[in-house]
Design a protein around this motif. Structure first.
Motif, PDB file in Angstrom:
ATOM      1  N   LYS A  46       0.835  -1.202   0.000  1.00 59.17           N
ATOM      2  CA  LYS A  46       0.000   0.000   0.000  1.00 59.17           C
ATOM      3  C   LYS A  46       0.870   1.253   0.000  1.00 59.17           C
ATOM      4  O   LYS A  46       2.064   1.203   0.295  1.00 59.17           O
ATOM      5  CB  LYS A  46      -0.913   0.017   1.230  1.00 59.17           C
ATOM      6  CG  LYS A  46      -2.076  -0.954   1.167  1.00 59.17           C
ATOM      7  CD  LYS A  46      -3.025  -0.724   2.337  1.00 59.17           C
ATOM      8  CE  LYS A  46      -4.262  -1.604   2.223  1.00 59.17           C
ATOM      9  NZ  LYS A  46      -5.229  -1.358   3.322  1.00 59.17           N
ATOM     10  N   LEU A  82       0.484   5.531   1.165  1.00 61.85           N
ATOM     11  CA  LEU A  82      -0.259   6.641   1.742  1.00 61.85           C
ATOM     12  C   LEU A  82       0.208   7.912   1.044  1.00 61.85           C
ATOM     13  O   LEU A  82       1.397   8.225   1.040  1.00 61.85           O
ATOM     14  CB  LEU A  82       0.001   6.727   3.246  1.00 61.85           C
ATOM     15  CG  LEU A  82      -0.654   7.888   4.002  1.00 61.85           C
ATOM     16  CD1 LEU A  82      -2.159   7.719   4.041  1.00 61.85           C
ATOM     17  CD2 LEU A  82      -0.095   7.982   5.420  1.00 61.85           C
ATOM     18  N   THR A  93      -5.174   6.589   0.494  1.00 60.76           N
ATOM     19  CA  THR A  93      -4.399   5.352   0.441  1.00 60.76           C
ATOM     20  C   THR A  93      -4.705   4.612  -0.856  1.00 60.76           C
ATOM     21  O   THR A  93      -5.815   4.646  -1.362  1.00 60.76           O
ATOM     22  CB  THR A  93      -4.728   4.424   1.632  1.00 60.76           C
ATOM     23  OG1 THR A  93      -6.123   4.116   1.623  1.00 60.76           O
ATOM     24  CG2 THR A  93      -4.354   5.071   2.943  1.00 60.76           C
ATOM     25  N   GLN A 118      -3.622   0.726  -2.984  1.00 66.74           N
ATOM     26  CA  GLN A 118      -3.016  -0.592  -2.833  1.00 66.74           C
ATOM     27  C   GLN A 118      -2.668  -1.166  -4.195  1.00 66.74           C
ATOM     28  O   GLN A 118      -3.373  -0.956  -5.177  1.00 66.74           O
ATOM     29  CB  GLN A 118      -3.966  -1.561  -2.113  1.00 66.74           C
ATOM     30  CG  GLN A 118      -3.336  -2.925  -1.851  1.00 66.74           C
ATOM     31  CD  GLN A 118      -4.186  -3.802  -0.946  1.00 66.74           C
ATOM     32  OE1 GLN A 118      -5.294  -3.438  -0.598  1.00 66.74           O
ATOM     33  NE2 GLN A 118      -3.661  -4.935  -0.557  1.00 66.74           N
TER      34      GLN A 118
END
Length: 309
Positions: free
Chosen positions: A228, A230, A291, A293
């Motif tokens: 992931k 951020l 976020t 992924q």
């Protein structure tokens, strides 16, 4: 859970010297959907062809519901349905006769209600009296699927079943595959459309250069390898990252207005909380955050590239 298919040390080397499969071990659970991903020439079709009795293995064994594909080939093949990549249909026959005949090839008694239901599930019933030669490419693909289902197989192979077909058929396929899985049918799907694996697969296998790189539950694969990130949008641009943030793997971009933090999906939330606290301590004000992924496609590409190096 009982295995529908058990493959042990399976290899195939052709007379040309090409090794299409190299020591493949794979157990496929009864009533699951396995998506087998790999680039062209990876060995997907060779693997399917061996299980279905179309190609002889060089080494190894394959058991279908406990039946060896060589020693007990009649019982093994009767349990398998195959939708190949290429379109092979009886051009001058009708849709109904083609599907019914496929059922008879396996010694099954006529079952008009079953054939009718299969055709309806595939939006083919209105074309039941049409000659195959009069159908579009997408409709012919539907007929191939209907033929594979006519003898009620317990294991269904779909080798690139939606390659070159329209979105409507692809969605119909997904719905049908899920219904079959719910009745206990085991489905092995090879595809170049990663979204198909994300949509319907229970497990994902990645094959390249004849070697099986991994087989993993889809959710677990995403958890372990789906890194992931951020993304932090800053209130004021920075010329460079403060020294206090040097312990974090951060990227500064967009003229100093954006910070990107990469982290493992297994990382705890305390790592993000610690970063936010460090930003505040360094006087960096965050205006917004988001976020993202890695997708299954990202994971697949990275695995293939890593194995090829």
């Amino acid at each position: 859970m009982t295995n529908a298919l058990s493959i042990k040390n399976l290899s195939k080397t052709y007379d040309t010297g090409l090794t299409a499969l190299n020591g493949v071990d794979l157990d496929i659970r009864r009533g699951e959907i396995l998506a087998l991903l790999g680039p062209n020439g990876a060995g997907k079709t060779t693997l399917i062809s061996i299980v279905c009795g179309l190609v002889n293995p060089s080494t190894g064994t394959v058991a279908v519901e406990g039946h060896d594909i060589i020693q007990d080939y009649r019982k093994a093949r009767a349990l398998i349905g195959l939708v190949p990549q290429e379109l092979h249909t009886e051009t001058f026959e009708t849709v109904w006769d083609t599907v019914s005949y496929s059922r008879g090839l396996f010694g099954k008694k006529p079952a008009p209600q079953l054939v009718e239901q299969i055709l309806k599930d595939l939006s083919l019933f209105e074309k039941k009296d049409s000659k195959i030669m009069a159908l579009s490419g997408g409709m012919k693909r539907r007929v191939m699927i209907a033929k594979a289902l006519a003898h009620e197989p317990r294991i269904l192979f779909l080798d690139e079943p939606t390659a070159g077909v329209d979105v409507e058929l692809r969605k119909d396929m997904w719905r049908l595959v899920k219904r079959l899985r719910d009745t206990g049918v085991t489905i092995i799907l090879t595809t170049h459309y990663i979204e198909e694996a994300e949509e319907i697969a229970d497990r994902v296998g990645v094959i390249n250069r004849g070697r099986l790189l991994l087989v993993e539950d889809k959710a677990e694969l995403m958890r372990k390898l789906g890194q992931k990130q951020l993304v932090l949008e800053l209130q004021k641009p920075l010329e460079q990252l403060p020294e206090a943030l040097s312990d974090y793997a951060l990227e500064l971009s967009d003229g100093g207005t954006r910070i990107t933090y990469h982290y493992d999906t297994q990382a705890t939330r305390t790592g993000i909380a610690s970063l936010l606290a460090a930003l505040a301590g360094a006087g960096v004000t965050v205006k917004d955050l988001d976020t993202e992924q890695r997708s299954l496609e990202d994971i697949f590409v990275s695995l293939v590239v890593e194995e090829s190096q």
